[in-house]
Design a protein around this motif. Structure first.
Motif, PDB file in Angstrom:
ATOM      1  N   SER A 172      57.545  16.497  61.215  1.00 38.32           N
ATOM      2  CA  SER A 172      56.788  17.157  60.160  1.00 38.32           C
ATOM      3  C   SER A 172      55.576  17.890  60.732  1.00 38.32           C
ATOM      4  N   SER A 173      54.868  17.269  61.628  1.00 38.89           N
ATOM      5  CA  SER A 173      53.702  17.902  62.251  1.00 38.89           C
ATOM      6  C   SER A 173      54.101  19.113  63.080  1.00 38.89           C
ATOM      7  N   SER A 174      55.248  19.048  63.727  1.00 44.64           N
ATOM      8  CA  SER A 174      55.736  20.188  64.509  1.00 44.64           C
ATOM      9  C   SER A 174      56.018  21.396  63.623  1.00 44.64           C
ATOM     10  N   PHE A 175      56.654  21.159  62.469  1.00 38.93           N
ATOM     11  CA  PHE A 175      56.912  22.256  61.539  1.00 38.93           C
ATOM     12  C   PHE A 175      55.605  22.850  61.014  1.00 38.93           C
ATOM     13  N   THR A 176      54.648  21.988  60.687  1.00 39.93           N
ATOM     14  CA  THR A 176      53.362  22.459  60.181  1.00 39.93           C
ATOM     15  C   THR A 176      52.632  23.281  61.233  1.00 39.93           C
ATOM     16  N   LEU A 177      52.634  22.817  62.472  1.00 44.96           N
ATOM     17  CA  LEU A 177      51.990  23.550  63.561  1.00 44.96           C
ATOM     18  C   LEU A 177      52.655  24.901  63.771  1.00 44.96           C
ATOM     19  N   ALA A 178      53.977  24.929  63.782  1.00 46.81           N
ATOM     20  CA  ALA A 178      54.695  26.199  63.976  1.00 46.81           C
ATOM     21  C   ALA A 178      54.374  27.183  62.856  1.00 46.81           C
ATOM     22  N   LYS A 179      54.328  26.711  61.619  1.00 43.66           N
ATOM     23  CA  LYS A 179      54.011  27.588  60.494  1.00 43.66           C
ATOM     24  C   LYS A 179      52.582  28.105  60.601  1.00 43.66           C
ATOM     25  N   THR A 180      51.652  27.247  60.975  1.00 44.61           N
ATOM     26  CA  THR A 180      50.258  27.656  61.112  1.00 44.61           C
ATOM     27  C   THR A 180      50.099  28.711  62.192  1.00 44.61           C
ATOM     28  N   LEU A 181      50.741  28.515  63.327  1.00 44.50           N
ATOM     29  CA  LEU A 181      50.661  29.499  64.408  1.00 44.50           C
ATOM     30  C   LEU A 181      51.284  30.825  63.993  1.00 44.50           C
ATOM     31  N   ARG A 182      52.408  30.761  63.284  1.00 46.92           N
ATOM     32  CA  ARG A 182      53.048  31.984  62.810  1.00 46.92           C
ATOM     33  C   ARG A 182      52.156  32.729  61.824  1.00 46.92           C
ATOM     34  N   ASP A 183      51.545  31.988  60.908  1.00 44.33           N
ATOM     35  CA  ASP A 183      50.661  32.609  59.925  1.00 44.33           C
ATOM     36  C   ASP A 183      49.459  33.265  60.590  1.00 44.33           C
ATOM     37  N   ARG A 184      48.875  32.622  61.592  1.00 48.29           N
ATOM     38  CA  ARG A 184      47.735  33.205  62.309  1.00 48.29           C
ATOM     39  C   ARG A 184      48.143  34.486  63.021  1.00 48.29           C
ATOM     40  N   GLU A 185      49.336  34.502  63.596  1.00 49.45           N
ATOM     41  CA  GLU A 185      49.831  35.700  64.282  1.00 49.45           C
ATOM     42  C   GLU A 185      50.031  36.839  63.288  1.00 49.45           C
ATOM     43  N   GLU A 186      50.607  36.535  62.125  1.00 48.69           N
ATOM     44  CA  GLU A 186      50.818  37.564  61.113  1.00 48.69           C
ATOM     45  C   GLU A 186      49.497  38.133  60.611  1.00 48.69           C
ATOM     46  N   VAL A 187      48.501  37.289  60.420  1.00 50.07           N
ATOM     47  CA  VAL A 187      47.197  37.752  59.963  1.00 50.07           C
ATOM     48  C   VAL A 187      46.562  38.657  61.010  1.00 50.07           C
ATOM     49  N   SER A 188      46.693  38.305  62.284  1.00 55.22           N
ATOM     50  CA  SER A 188      46.101  39.148  63.326  1.00 55.22           C
ATOM     51  C   SER A 188      46.797  40.501  63.391  1.00 55.22           C
ATOM     52  N   ARG A 189      48.102  40.538  63.133  1.00 54.38           N
ATOM     53  CA  ARG A 189      48.816  41.817  63.105  1.00 54.38           C
ATOM     54  C   ARG A 189      48.350  42.690  61.939  1.00 54.38           C
ATOM     55  N   VAL A 190      48.189  42.073  60.774  1.00 56.02           N
ATOM     56  CA  VAL A 190      47.741  42.822  59.598  1.00 56.02           C
ATOM     57  C   VAL A 190      46.324  43.333  59.824  1.00 56.02           C
ATOM     58  N   THR A 191      45.450  42.500  60.385  1.00 56.11           N
ATOM     59  CA  THR A 191      44.076  42.915  60.659  1.00 56.11           C
ATOM     60  C   THR A 191      44.050  44.071  61.634  1.00 56.11           C
ATOM     61  N   ALA A 192      44.875  44.018  62.660  1.00 61.74           N
ATOM     62  CA  ALA A 192      44.930  45.110  63.641  1.00 61.74           C
ATOM     63  C   ALA A 192      45.404  46.401  62.978  1.00 61.74           C
ATOM     64  N   ARG A 193      46.374  46.304  62.079  1.00 58.85           N
ATOM     65  CA  ARG A 193      46.870  47.504  61.382  1.00 58.85           C
ATOM     66  C   ARG A 193      45.804  48.084  60.461  1.00 58.85           C
ATOM     67  N   ILE A 194      45.034  47.229  59.799  1.00 59.50           N
ATOM     68  CA  ILE A 194      43.956  47.707  58.925  1.00 59.50           C
ATOM     69  C   ILE A 194      42.886  48.407  59.758  1.00 59.50           C
ATOM     70  N   ASP A 195      42.509  47.797  60.894  1.00 60.60           N
ATOM     71  CA  ASP A 195      41.523  48.413  61.774  1.00 60.60           C
ATOM     72  C   ASP A 195      42.012  49.764  62.293  1.00 60.60           C
ATOM     73  N   GLU A 196      43.285  49.831  62.645  1.00 64.76           N
ATOM     74  CA  GLU A 196      43.862  51.091  63.135  1.00 64.76           C
ATOM     75  C   GLU A 196      43.820  52.167  62.050  1.00 64.76           C
ATOM     76  N   ALA A 197      44.119  51.779  60.820  1.00 62.68           N
ATOM     77  CA  ALA A 197      44.081  52.739  59.714  1.00 62.68           C
ATOM     78  C   ALA A 197      42.658  53.234  59.474  1.00 62.68           C
ATOM     79  N   ARG A 198      41.677  52.360  59.592  1.00 62.01           N
ATOM     80  CA  ARG A 198      40.280  52.768  59.420  1.00 62.01           C
ATOM     81  C   ARG A 198      39.866  53.771  60.487  1.00 62.01           C
ATOM     82  N   VAL A 199      40.249  53.491  61.726  1.00 62.13           N
ATOM     83  CA  VAL A 199      39.901  54.409  62.825  1.00 62.13           C
ATOM     84  C   VAL A 199      40.567  55.757  62.605  1.00 62.13           C
TER      85      VAL A 199
END
Length: 92
Positions: A54-81
């Motif tokens: 259970s902890s392994s699944f939770t950790l994997a989901k958390t890491l995936r979510d953090r990666e997705e957020v960083s991608r979205v943030t990078a795309r927003i920053d790119e659009a602003r520039v």
């Protein structure tokens, strides 16, 4: 803006991951069932094993979510520039 490239896993990889998961859980389950200890120790070991899964699944989901957020943030920053550069007229 650049189109978003979605990475998709191959069907062979998905099958390999699931088969590996099922085999490892089954092997641990059989190993716990045949431990030469009393039932209380087996139960504690089994619950600990399920908690680790259970902890392994939770950790994997958390890491995936953090990666997705960083991608979205990078795309927003790119659009602003790009917007700033499009609005900037150096000869004015």
């Amino acid at each position: 803006m650049n189109p978003v490239v979605l990475k998709k896993d191959t069907q062979a990889w998905v099958v390999q991951v699931w088969v590996s998961f099922v085999v490892s859980v089954a092997a641990c389950g059989v190993g716990i069932a045949y431990l030469p200890v009393n039932d209380y120790v087996k139960a504690f070991t089994g619950v600990s094993f399920l908690y680790a899964i259970s902890s392994s699944f939770t950790l994997a989901k958390t890491l995936r979510d953090r990666e997705e957020v960083s991608r979205v943030t990078a795309r927003i920053d790119e659009a602003r520039v790009e917007k700033i550069l499009a609005e900037h007229h150096p000869l004015k």
